[in-house]
Design an enzyme around this catalytic site. Structure first.
Site, PDB file in Angstrom:
ATOM      1  N   CYS A 244      46.766  41.122  45.219  1.00  0.00           N
ATOM      2  CA  CYS A 244      47.002  41.546  43.530  1.00  0.00           C
ATOM      3  C   CYS A 244      46.538  39.997  42.870  1.00  0.00           C
ATOM      4  CB  CYS A 244      48.391  41.732  43.081  1.00  0.00           C
ATOM      5  SG  CYS A 244      49.616  40.526  43.439  1.00  0.00           S
ATOM      6  N   GLY A 245      46.533  39.885  41.663  1.00  0.00           N
ATOM      7  CA  GLY A 245      45.837  39.050  40.859  1.00  0.00           C
ATOM      8  C   GLY A 245      47.060  37.813  40.627  1.00  0.00           C
TER       9      GLY A 245
END
Length: 97
Positions: free
Chosen positions: A8-9
């Site tokens: 995920c970011g």
């Protein structure tokens, strides 16, 4: 056994939740896999060690070079939607890896 990295970011929380959903879906599909979850920075530097990268749609471009090398990139619009996860894993051929 399929090696999968879930990224995920922003951090580890959302990737951990994604990992749990992916594990559940893979179990229902009978796919034997090892999963690692991490942030996008670590994933970029280690993704070549994995068979499959799972990430949000907006980060899929980060792995375009790996896709060109034959790695499977699965991008998700709704990170926790088990139906989307399953349909995209099936479409990517993950069950046959």
């Amino acid at each position: 056994m399929v090696k999968i990295i879930v990224a995920c970011g922003s951090g580890m929380g959302s990737s951990q939740m994604m990992k749990m959903k992916v594990q559940k879906v893979l179990g229902s599909m009978g796919v034997n896999a090892t999963l690692h979850h991490t942030n996008i920075g670590e994933a970029k530097s280690t993704a070549e060690q994995y068979d499959v990268v799972i990430c949000p749609d907006n980060l899929a471009g980060t792995f375009s070079a790996l896709a060109a090398k034959g790695k499977v990139i699965v991008s998700l619009k709704n990170l926790l939607d088990e139906n989307e996860i399953k349909s995209k894993l099936v479409a990517a051929g993950v069950a046959s890896l």
